[in-house]
Scaffold this active site. Structure first.
Site, PDB file in Angstrom:
ATOM      1  N   ARG A   1     -27.662  54.993 -81.337  1.00  0.00           N
ATOM      2  CA  ARG A   1     -26.987  55.003 -80.036  1.00  0.00           C
ATOM      3  C   ARG A   1     -25.497  54.780 -80.274  1.00  0.00           C
ATOM      4  O   ARG A   1     -25.103  54.142 -81.250  1.00  0.00           O
ATOM      5  CB  ARG A   1     -27.547  53.903 -79.137  1.00  0.00           C
ATOM      6  CG  ARG A   1     -26.763  53.718 -77.828  1.00  0.00           C
ATOM      7  CD  ARG A   1     -27.333  52.616 -76.966  1.00  0.00           C
ATOM      8  NE  ARG A   1     -26.381  52.175 -75.961  1.00  0.00           N
ATOM      9  CZ  ARG A   1     -26.612  51.257 -75.046  1.00  0.00           C
ATOM     10  NH1 ARG A   1     -27.789  50.656 -74.992  1.00  0.00           N
ATOM     11  NH2 ARG A   1     -25.679  50.907 -74.179  1.00  0.00           N
ATOM     12  N   HIS A   2     -24.675  55.294 -79.368  1.00  0.00           N
ATOM     13  CA  HIS A   2     -23.251  54.976 -79.375  1.00  0.00           C
ATOM     14  C   HIS A   2     -23.091  53.548 -78.847  1.00  0.00           C
ATOM     15  O   HIS A   2     -23.116  53.305 -77.640  1.00  0.00           O
ATOM     16  CB  HIS A   2     -22.460  55.941 -78.485  1.00  0.00           C
ATOM     17  CG  HIS A   2     -22.429  57.350 -78.982  1.00  0.00           C
ATOM     18  ND1 HIS A   2     -21.741  57.722 -80.110  1.00  0.00           N
ATOM     19  CD2 HIS A   2     -22.988  58.478 -78.501  1.00  0.00           C
ATOM     20  CE1 HIS A   2     -21.875  59.027 -80.309  1.00  0.00           C
ATOM     21  NE2 HIS A   2     -22.633  59.499 -79.349  1.00  0.00           N
ATOM     22  N   VAL A   3     -22.951  52.587 -79.729  1.00  0.00           N
ATOM     23  CA  VAL A   3     -22.830  51.192 -79.314  1.00  0.00           C
ATOM     24  C   VAL A   3     -22.087  50.430 -80.402  1.00  0.00           C
ATOM     25  O   VAL A   3     -22.249  50.702 -81.593  1.00  0.00           O
ATOM     26  CB  VAL A   3     -24.222  50.570 -79.048  1.00  0.00           C
ATOM     27  CG1 VAL A   3     -25.059  50.508 -80.310  1.00  0.00           C
ATOM     28  CG2 VAL A   3     -24.099  49.195 -78.405  1.00  0.00           C
TER      29      VAL A   3
END
Length: 436
Positions: free
Chosen positions: A177-179
Protein backbone atom coordinates in the site's frame (compact mmCIF):
# COMPACT_ATOMS: atom_id res chain seq x y z
CA UNK A 1 27.58 -111.70 51.38
CA UNK A 2 26.76 -109.39 54.21
CA UNK A 3 27.20 -106.29 52.10
CA UNK A 4 25.05 -107.68 49.35
CA UNK A 5 22.26 -108.42 51.74
CA UNK A 6 22.36 -104.92 53.10
CA UNK A 7 22.25 -103.41 49.66
CA UNK A 8 19.44 -105.55 48.48
CA UNK A 9 17.56 -105.66 51.74
CA UNK A 10 14.69 -103.55 52.86
CA UNK A 11 11.20 -103.19 51.50
CA UNK A 12 12.21 -101.49 48.28
CA UNK A 13 12.96 -103.71 45.36
CA UNK A 14 16.25 -103.50 43.65
CA UNK A 15 16.23 -100.95 40.84
CA UNK A 16 15.96 -102.29 37.38
CA UNK A 17 17.30 -100.80 34.19
CA UNK A 18 14.87 -98.65 32.23
CA UNK A 19 14.76 -101.15 29.40
CA UNK A 20 13.82 -103.96 31.73
CA UNK A 21 11.14 -101.87 33.39
CA UNK A 22 9.64 -101.01 30.06
CA UNK A 23 9.66 -104.65 29.01
CA UNK A 24 7.98 -105.70 32.20
CA UNK A 25 5.24 -103.14 31.76
CA UNK A 26 4.65 -104.26 28.23
CA UNK A 27 4.43 -107.88 29.36
CA UNK A 28 1.52 -107.07 31.60
CA UNK A 29 3.38 -106.82 34.81
CA UNK A 30 1.59 -103.64 35.74
CA UNK A 31 2.79 -100.13 35.47
CA UNK A 32 6.35 -99.32 35.91
CA UNK A 33 7.68 -97.68 38.97
CA UNK A 34 5.96 -94.38 39.71
CA UNK A 35 7.51 -91.23 40.79
CA UNK A 36 9.81 -91.62 43.71
CA UNK A 37 10.17 -95.33 43.04
CA UNK A 38 13.30 -95.09 40.92
CA UNK A 39 13.42 -95.61 37.22
CA UNK A 40 13.79 -92.90 34.52
CA UNK A 41 10.78 -90.77 35.39
CA UNK A 42 11.04 -87.09 36.35
CA UNK A 43 8.75 -85.04 38.50
CA UNK A 44 6.02 -83.29 36.44
CA UNK A 45 5.01 -79.63 36.97
CA UNK A 46 1.40 -78.87 37.77
CA UNK A 47 -0.78 -77.80 34.83
CA UNK A 48 -0.96 -73.99 34.30
CA UNK A 49 -1.89 -71.41 31.65
CA UNK A 50 1.74 -70.34 31.24
CA UNK A 51 3.66 -73.63 31.45
CA UNK A 52 6.82 -72.28 29.88
CA UNK A 53 7.24 -68.97 31.86
CA UNK A 54 9.34 -68.61 34.91
CA UNK A 55 8.24 -66.49 37.82
CA UNK A 56 10.53 -63.69 36.61
CA UNK A 57 9.00 -63.78 33.11
CA UNK A 58 5.53 -63.72 34.56
CA UNK A 59 6.37 -60.64 36.64
CA UNK A 60 7.77 -58.88 33.58
CA UNK A 61 4.54 -59.47 31.62
CA UNK A 62 2.43 -58.12 34.46
CA UNK A 63 4.60 -55.00 34.67
CA UNK A 64 4.22 -54.42 30.91
CA UNK A 65 0.46 -54.78 31.23
CA UNK A 66 0.42 -52.28 34.06
CA UNK A 67 2.41 -49.78 31.99
CA UNK A 68 0.01 -50.22 29.09
CA UNK A 69 -2.95 -49.53 31.34
CA UNK A 70 -1.31 -46.44 32.77
CA UNK A 71 -0.46 -45.22 29.26
CA UNK A 72 -4.05 -45.65 28.13
CA UNK A 73 -5.24 -43.71 31.16
CA UNK A 74 -2.76 -40.96 30.41
CA UNK A 75 -3.96 -40.88 26.79
CA UNK A 76 -7.58 -40.39 27.78
CA UNK A 77 -6.89 -37.80 30.48
CA UNK A 78 -4.88 -35.64 28.10
CA UNK A 79 -7.07 -35.99 25.07
CA UNK A 80 -4.53 -37.76 22.92
CA UNK A 81 -1.41 -39.85 22.83
CA UNK A 82 1.79 -38.66 24.54
CA UNK A 83 3.84 -36.37 22.33
CA UNK A 84 6.93 -38.47 22.69
CA UNK A 85 5.06 -41.44 21.18
CA UNK A 86 3.90 -39.34 18.25
CA UNK A 87 7.42 -38.06 17.71
CA UNK A 88 8.73 -41.61 17.85
CA UNK A 89 6.21 -42.81 15.30
CA UNK A 90 7.01 -39.87 13.07
CA UNK A 91 10.72 -40.62 13.39
CA UNK A 92 10.08 -44.24 12.46
CA UNK A 93 8.50 -43.13 9.21
CA UNK A 94 4.77 -43.32 9.82
CA UNK A 95 3.62 -40.43 7.64
CA UNK A 96 -0.01 -40.73 8.78
CA UNK A 97 0.59 -40.74 12.49
CA UNK A 98 -1.54 -37.61 13.00
CA UNK A 99 -4.39 -38.62 10.69
CA UNK A 100 -6.50 -39.97 13.56
CA UNK A 101 -4.81 -38.33 16.54
CA UNK A 102 -4.68 -34.63 17.30
CA UNK A 103 -4.38 -31.64 14.95
CA UNK A 104 -2.69 -31.80 11.55
CA UNK A 105 0.98 -30.82 11.35
CA UNK A 106 1.63 -27.09 11.18
CA UNK A 107 2.32 -25.48 7.82
CA UNK A 108 6.01 -24.85 7.30
CA UNK A 109 6.34 -21.09 6.70
CA UNK A 110 9.12 -19.45 4.73
CA UNK A 111 11.36 -16.97 6.45
CA UNK A 112 10.39 -14.23 6.49
CA UNK A 113 6.67 -14.96 6.38
CA UNK A 114 5.58 -11.30 6.81
CA UNK A 115 6.68 -8.78 4.18
CA UNK A 116 5.49 -5.19 3.72
CA UNK A 117 6.00 -3.19 0.52
CA UNK A 118 4.97 0.37 1.46
CA UNK A 119 5.43 1.49 -2.11
CA UNK A 120 6.48 5.03 -2.97
CA UNK A 121 4.27 6.64 -5.62
CA UNK A 122 5.63 6.88 -9.19
CA UNK A 123 8.62 4.68 -8.36
CA UNK A 124 7.80 1.59 -10.40
CA UNK A 125 5.18 0.21 -8.04
CA UNK A 126 2.66 -0.44 -10.83
CA UNK A 127 5.14 -2.74 -12.50
CA UNK A 128 6.13 -4.49 -9.28
CA UNK A 129 2.56 -5.05 -8.07
CA UNK A 130 1.57 -6.47 -11.44
CA UNK A 131 4.45 -8.91 -11.05
CA UNK A 132 3.37 -9.70 -7.49
CA UNK A 133 -0.12 -10.47 -8.69
CA UNK A 134 1.27 -13.11 -11.03
CA UNK A 135 3.75 -14.44 -8.46
CA UNK A 136 1.15 -14.80 -5.71
CA UNK A 137 -0.80 -17.20 -7.92
CA UNK A 138 2.36 -19.01 -8.92
CA UNK A 139 3.87 -19.45 -5.44
CA UNK A 140 0.80 -19.46 -3.21
CA UNK A 141 1.42 -16.50 -0.88
CA UNK A 142 -1.19 -13.94 0.11
CA UNK A 143 -1.00 -10.59 -1.66
CA UNK A 144 -2.74 -8.39 0.90
CA UNK A 145 -3.83 -4.87 -0.01
CA UNK A 146 -6.09 -2.13 1.24
CA UNK A 147 -9.18 -0.46 -0.16
CA UNK A 148 -7.75 2.94 0.88
CA UNK A 149 -5.69 4.41 -1.93
CA UNK A 150 -4.85 7.99 -0.96
CA UNK A 151 -3.96 8.11 2.74
CA UNK A 152 -0.29 7.76 3.61
CA UNK A 153 -0.35 9.57 6.97
CA UNK A 154 -2.36 7.88 9.72
CA UNK A 155 -3.56 8.77 13.18
CA UNK A 156 -2.53 6.58 16.11
CA UNK A 157 -5.85 4.71 16.05
CA UNK A 158 -5.61 4.22 12.30
CA UNK A 159 -2.11 2.81 12.69
CA UNK A 160 -3.29 0.37 15.36
CA UNK A 161 -6.22 -0.77 13.25
CA UNK A 162 -4.14 -1.23 10.10
CA UNK A 163 -1.38 -3.12 11.94
CA UNK A 164 -4.00 -5.38 13.53
CA UNK A 165 -5.56 -6.14 10.15
CA UNK A 166 -2.18 -6.87 8.56
CA UNK A 167 -0.95 -9.04 11.41
CA UNK A 168 -4.02 -11.29 11.34
CA UNK A 169 -3.65 -12.11 7.64
CA UNK A 170 -2.83 -15.69 6.76
CA UNK A 171 0.91 -16.19 6.43
CA UNK A 172 2.98 -16.05 4.35
CA UNK A 173 1.72 -12.68 3.19
CA UNK A 174 3.03 -9.64 1.35
CA UNK A 175 1.16 -6.45 2.18
CA UNK A 176 1.39 -3.51 -0.20
CA UNK A 177 0.00 0.00 0.00
CA UNK A 178 1.06 3.62 -0.43
CA UNK A 179 1.68 4.35 3.26
CA UNK A 180 4.46 5.85 5.33
CA UNK A 181 6.54 3.48 7.44
CA UNK A 182 4.64 1.75 10.27
CA UNK A 183 6.35 0.64 13.48
CA UNK A 184 4.59 -2.65 14.31
CA UNK A 185 6.57 -3.26 17.49
CA UNK A 186 5.35 0.02 18.95
CA UNK A 187 1.84 -1.46 19.07
CA UNK A 188 2.88 -4.91 20.26
CA UNK A 189 3.01 -6.58 16.84
CA UNK A 190 5.74 -8.58 15.16
CA UNK A 191 7.85 -6.27 13.01
CA UNK A 192 7.69 -7.48 9.39
CA UNK A 193 10.41 -7.24 6.78
CA UNK A 194 10.11 -4.12 4.61
CA UNK A 195 11.05 -3.68 0.95
CA UNK A 196 10.76 -0.61 -1.29
CA UNK A 197 12.01 1.11 -4.46
CA UNK A 198 12.83 4.78 -5.01
CA UNK A 199 14.03 6.82 -7.98
CA UNK A 200 15.72 10.10 -8.83
CA UNK A 201 13.61 12.72 -6.95
CA UNK A 202 13.30 15.19 -9.84
CA UNK A 203 12.28 12.43 -12.26
CA UNK A 204 9.72 11.17 -9.75
CA UNK A 205 8.30 14.68 -9.35
CA UNK A 206 8.03 15.25 -13.11
CA UNK A 207 6.38 11.88 -13.65
CA UNK A 208 3.79 12.62 -10.99
CA UNK A 209 3.22 16.19 -12.22
CA UNK A 210 2.30 15.13 -15.75
CA UNK A 211 0.55 11.93 -14.72
CA UNK A 212 -1.93 13.87 -12.60
CA UNK A 213 -2.73 16.03 -15.60
CA UNK A 214 -2.56 13.74 -18.59
CA UNK A 215 -2.46 10.15 -17.31
CA UNK A 216 -0.74 7.48 -19.37
CA UNK A 217 -1.29 5.23 -22.39
CA UNK A 218 -4.00 3.23 -20.67
CA UNK A 219 -6.68 5.54 -22.02
CA UNK A 220 -7.19 8.96 -23.52
CA UNK A 221 -9.60 10.04 -20.76
CA UNK A 222 -7.62 8.52 -17.90
CA UNK A 223 -6.49 11.88 -16.56
CA UNK A 224 -10.07 13.20 -16.58
CA UNK A 225 -11.13 10.30 -14.37
CA UNK A 226 -8.25 10.85 -11.95
CA UNK A 227 -8.61 14.59 -11.50
CA UNK A 228 -12.11 15.58 -12.63
CA UNK A 229 -12.14 18.73 -10.50
CA UNK A 230 -8.85 20.10 -11.87
CA UNK A 231 -9.37 23.35 -13.72
CA UNK A 232 -8.15 23.62 -17.28
CA UNK A 233 -5.69 26.41 -16.49
CA UNK A 234 -4.18 24.22 -13.77
CA UNK A 235 -4.13 21.13 -15.96
CA UNK A 236 -2.18 22.93 -18.70
CA UNK A 237 -0.01 24.95 -16.34
CA UNK A 238 3.52 25.16 -17.74
CA UNK A 239 5.97 23.25 -15.54
CA UNK A 240 8.48 26.11 -15.62
CA UNK A 241 5.88 28.58 -14.43
CA UNK A 242 4.89 26.23 -11.62
CA UNK A 243 8.51 25.96 -10.44
CA UNK A 244 9.77 29.48 -10.99
CA UNK A 245 6.68 31.16 -9.53
CA UNK A 246 6.69 28.84 -6.54
CA UNK A 247 3.28 27.24 -6.93
CA UNK A 248 2.37 24.97 -3.97
CA UNK A 249 2.57 21.84 -6.12
CA UNK A 250 6.17 22.67 -7.08
CA UNK A 251 7.56 23.70 -3.72
CA UNK A 252 7.98 22.41 -0.20
CA UNK A 253 6.57 20.67 1.69
CA UNK A 254 4.96 18.84 -1.24
CA UNK A 255 8.35 18.19 -2.80
CA UNK A 256 9.38 16.46 0.41
CA UNK A 257 7.80 13.19 -0.67
CA UNK A 258 10.15 10.15 -0.56
CA UNK A 259 11.70 10.52 2.91
CA UNK A 260 8.40 10.26 4.88
CA UNK A 261 7.86 6.76 3.45
CA UNK A 262 10.95 5.69 5.40
CA UNK A 263 10.89 8.12 8.32
CA UNK A 264 7.46 7.08 9.53
CA UNK A 265 4.27 8.54 10.99
CA UNK A 266 5.83 11.08 13.37
CA UNK A 267 4.72 14.66 12.53
CA UNK A 268 8.35 15.75 12.14
CA UNK A 269 8.76 13.19 9.36
CA UNK A 270 6.81 15.54 7.10
CA UNK A 271 9.08 18.51 7.80
CA UNK A 272 12.07 18.83 5.43
CA UNK A 273 15.18 18.68 7.59
CA UNK A 274 18.01 16.66 9.09
CA UNK A 275 15.85 14.99 11.73
CA UNK A 276 13.56 13.30 9.20
CA UNK A 277 16.52 12.46 6.95
CA UNK A 278 18.49 10.71 9.70
CA UNK A 279 15.49 8.84 10.99
CA UNK A 280 14.73 7.61 7.47
CA UNK A 281 18.32 6.35 7.11
CA UNK A 282 18.06 4.58 10.47
CA UNK A 283 14.87 2.80 9.47
CA UNK A 284 16.41 1.74 6.16
CA UNK A 285 19.28 0.12 8.04
CA UNK A 286 17.16 -1.54 10.72
CA UNK A 287 13.84 -2.47 9.11
CA UNK A 288 14.27 -2.71 5.33
CA UNK A 289 15.62 -5.87 3.75
CA UNK A 290 16.12 -4.05 0.46
CA UNK A 291 15.57 -0.55 -0.90
CA UNK A 292 16.21 -0.63 -4.62
CA UNK A 293 16.76 1.99 -7.30
CA UNK A 294 14.23 2.15 -10.11
CA UNK A 295 16.91 3.03 -12.66
CA UNK A 296 18.35 -0.46 -12.02
CA UNK A 297 15.09 -2.36 -11.74
CA UNK A 298 16.36 -5.65 -13.16
CA UNK A 299 19.06 -5.82 -10.50
CA UNK A 300 16.44 -5.00 -7.87
CA UNK A 301 14.29 -7.91 -9.04
CA UNK A 302 17.31 -10.22 -9.12
CA UNK A 303 18.20 -9.39 -5.51
CA UNK A 304 14.58 -9.79 -4.41
CA UNK A 305 14.56 -13.22 -6.00
CA UNK A 306 17.67 -14.16 -4.02
CA UNK A 307 16.52 -12.67 -0.71
CA UNK A 308 12.85 -13.71 -0.88
CA UNK A 309 12.64 -16.75 -3.18
CA UNK A 310 9.27 -17.87 -1.81
CA UNK A 311 7.79 -14.61 -3.10
CA UNK A 312 9.97 -13.57 -6.05
CA UNK A 313 11.25 -16.79 -7.63
CA UNK A 314 11.26 -16.43 -11.46
CA UNK A 315 10.31 -12.73 -11.22
CA UNK A 316 13.02 -11.66 -13.66
CA UNK A 317 11.92 -14.10 -16.36
CA UNK A 318 8.32 -12.93 -15.95
CA UNK A 319 9.40 -9.30 -16.13
CA UNK A 320 11.31 -9.91 -19.36
CA UNK A 321 8.42 -11.78 -20.94
CA UNK A 322 7.14 -9.87 -24.05
CA UNK A 323 3.52 -10.18 -22.90
CA UNK A 324 4.34 -8.51 -19.60
CA UNK A 325 6.27 -5.79 -21.45
CA UNK A 326 3.15 -4.93 -23.44
CA UNK A 327 1.19 -4.34 -20.24
CA UNK A 328 4.02 -2.34 -18.72
CA UNK A 329 4.23 -0.01 -21.70
CA UNK A 330 0.63 1.06 -21.13
CA UNK A 331 1.55 2.82 -17.89
CA UNK A 332 4.09 5.24 -19.35
CA UNK A 333 3.16 8.81 -18.49
CA UNK A 334 2.31 10.89 -21.53
CA UNK A 335 3.06 14.49 -22.52
CA UNK A 336 6.08 14.80 -20.25
CA UNK A 337 8.34 17.76 -20.93
CA UNK A 338 11.69 18.68 -19.46
CA UNK A 339 11.90 21.90 -17.43
CA UNK A 340 14.48 24.54 -18.18
CA UNK A 341 17.95 24.29 -16.59
CA UNK A 342 17.07 27.17 -14.29
CA UNK A 343 13.92 25.41 -13.10
CA UNK A 344 15.80 22.13 -12.64
CA UNK A 345 18.40 23.88 -10.46
CA UNK A 346 15.66 25.33 -8.29
CA UNK A 347 14.16 21.87 -7.89
CA UNK A 348 17.55 20.56 -6.81
CA UNK A 349 17.73 23.24 -4.15
CA UNK A 350 14.24 22.59 -2.86
CA UNK A 351 14.79 18.81 -2.86
CA UNK A 352 18.15 18.88 -1.12
CA UNK A 353 17.21 16.39 1.59
CA UNK A 354 15.48 14.12 -0.89
CA UNK A 355 18.71 13.89 -2.87
CA UNK A 356 20.77 13.30 0.24
CA UNK A 357 18.57 10.31 1.00
CA UNK A 358 18.47 9.10 -2.62
CA UNK A 359 22.26 9.01 -2.92
CA UNK A 360 22.60 7.31 0.45
CA UNK A 361 20.22 4.55 -0.61
CA UNK A 362 21.91 4.28 -3.98
CA UNK A 363 25.32 3.76 -2.39
CA UNK A 364 23.93 1.09 -0.06
CA UNK A 365 22.28 -0.63 -3.00
CA UNK A 366 25.51 -0.70 -4.99
CA UNK A 367 27.41 -2.09 -2.00
CA UNK A 368 24.87 -4.89 -1.82
CA UNK A 369 25.18 -5.57 -5.53
CA UNK A 370 28.94 -5.84 -5.31
CA UNK A 371 28.61 -8.22 -2.37
CA UNK A 372 26.60 -10.55 -4.59
CA UNK A 373 28.81 -10.08 -7.62
CA UNK A 374 26.42 -7.94 -9.66
CA UNK A 375 27.76 -5.22 -11.93
CA UNK A 376 25.85 -2.12 -12.93
CA UNK A 377 25.09 -1.90 -16.64
CA UNK A 378 23.68 1.60 -16.77
CA UNK A 379 24.83 4.80 -18.31
CA UNK A 380 27.22 6.99 -16.40
CA UNK A 381 25.26 8.83 -13.73
CA UNK A 382 25.00 12.57 -13.83
CA UNK A 383 27.09 14.44 -11.25
CA UNK A 384 25.48 15.27 -7.98
CA UNK A 385 23.94 18.74 -7.86
CA UNK A 386 25.65 21.32 -5.71
CA UNK A 387 23.19 22.10 -2.96
CA UNK A 388 22.80 25.08 -0.74
CA UNK A 389 20.26 25.45 2.02
CA UNK A 390 17.31 27.32 0.53
CA UNK A 391 15.45 30.00 2.39
CA UNK A 392 12.20 29.05 4.05
CA UNK A 393 9.25 29.17 1.69
CA UNK A 394 5.76 29.96 2.86
CA UNK A 395 3.62 27.34 1.15
CA UNK A 396 0.26 25.77 1.70
CA UNK A 397 -0.13 22.48 3.48
CA UNK A 398 0.17 19.56 1.08
CA UNK A 399 -3.04 18.00 -0.11
CA UNK A 400 -3.59 14.27 0.25
CA UNK A 401 -1.77 12.18 -2.31
CA UNK A 402 -4.09 11.12 -5.08
CA UNK A 403 -3.86 7.46 -5.88
CA UNK A 404 -6.35 5.90 -8.24
CA UNK A 405 -8.09 2.59 -7.89
CA UNK A 406 -6.13 0.49 -10.34
CA UNK A 407 -8.20 -2.65 -9.85
CA UNK A 408 -10.55 -1.42 -12.57
CA UNK A 409 -7.59 -0.42 -14.72
CA UNK A 410 -6.12 -3.90 -14.53
CA UNK A 411 -9.45 -5.52 -15.34
CA UNK A 412 -9.83 -3.23 -18.37
CA UNK A 413 -6.37 -4.17 -19.61
CA UNK A 414 -7.09 -7.88 -19.46
CA UNK A 415 -10.46 -7.41 -21.10
CA UNK A 416 -8.95 -5.44 -23.94
CA UNK A 417 -6.27 -8.08 -24.36
CA UNK A 418 -8.88 -10.83 -24.48
CA UNK A 419 -7.16 -12.76 -21.69
CA UNK A 420 -8.33 -14.32 -18.49
CA UNK A 421 -6.05 -14.35 -15.49
CA UNK A 422 -6.30 -15.99 -12.12
CA UNK A 423 -6.75 -13.35 -9.45
CA UNK A 424 -5.47 -13.66 -5.90
CA UNK A 425 -8.05 -13.78 -3.09
CA UNK A 426 -7.04 -10.23 -2.12
CA UNK A 427 -7.45 -7.12 -4.21
CA UNK A 428 -4.32 -5.75 -5.86
CA UNK A 429 -3.77 -2.02 -5.99
CA UNK A 430 -2.06 0.41 -8.34
CA UNK A 431 1.14 -0.14 -10.26
CA UNK A 432 3.53 2.57 -11.35
CA UNK A 433 5.73 1.83 -14.31
CA UNK A 434 9.47 1.82 -14.31
CA UNK A 435 9.50 4.35 -17.06
CA UNK A 436 6.47 6.34 -15.97
Amino acid sequence: MKKKQQHGGGDCPAPRPPAAAAAAAAAGGGPGPGPGQGGGWKRRRPLSLLPFLSLRDYGFCMAALLLFCLGSLFYQLNGGPPHFLLDLRHYLGNSTYLDDHGPPPQKVLPFPSQVVYNRVGKCGSRTVVLLLRILSEKHGFNLVTSDIHNKTRLTKNEQMELIKNISTAEQPYLFTRHVHFLNFSRFGGDQPVYINIIRDPVNRFLSNYFFRRFGDWRGEQNHMIRTPSMRQEERYLDINVCILENYPECSNPRLFYIIPYFCGQHPRCREPGEWALERAKLNVNENFLLVGILEELEDVLLLLERFLPHYFKDVLSIYKNPEHRKLGNLTVTVKKTVPSPEAIQILYQRMRYEYEFYYYVKEQFHLLKRKFGLKSHIRKPRPRPEFFIPSALETEEPIDDEEEDDEKWLEDIYKSGGKEVLLSPFHTLGMDTASG
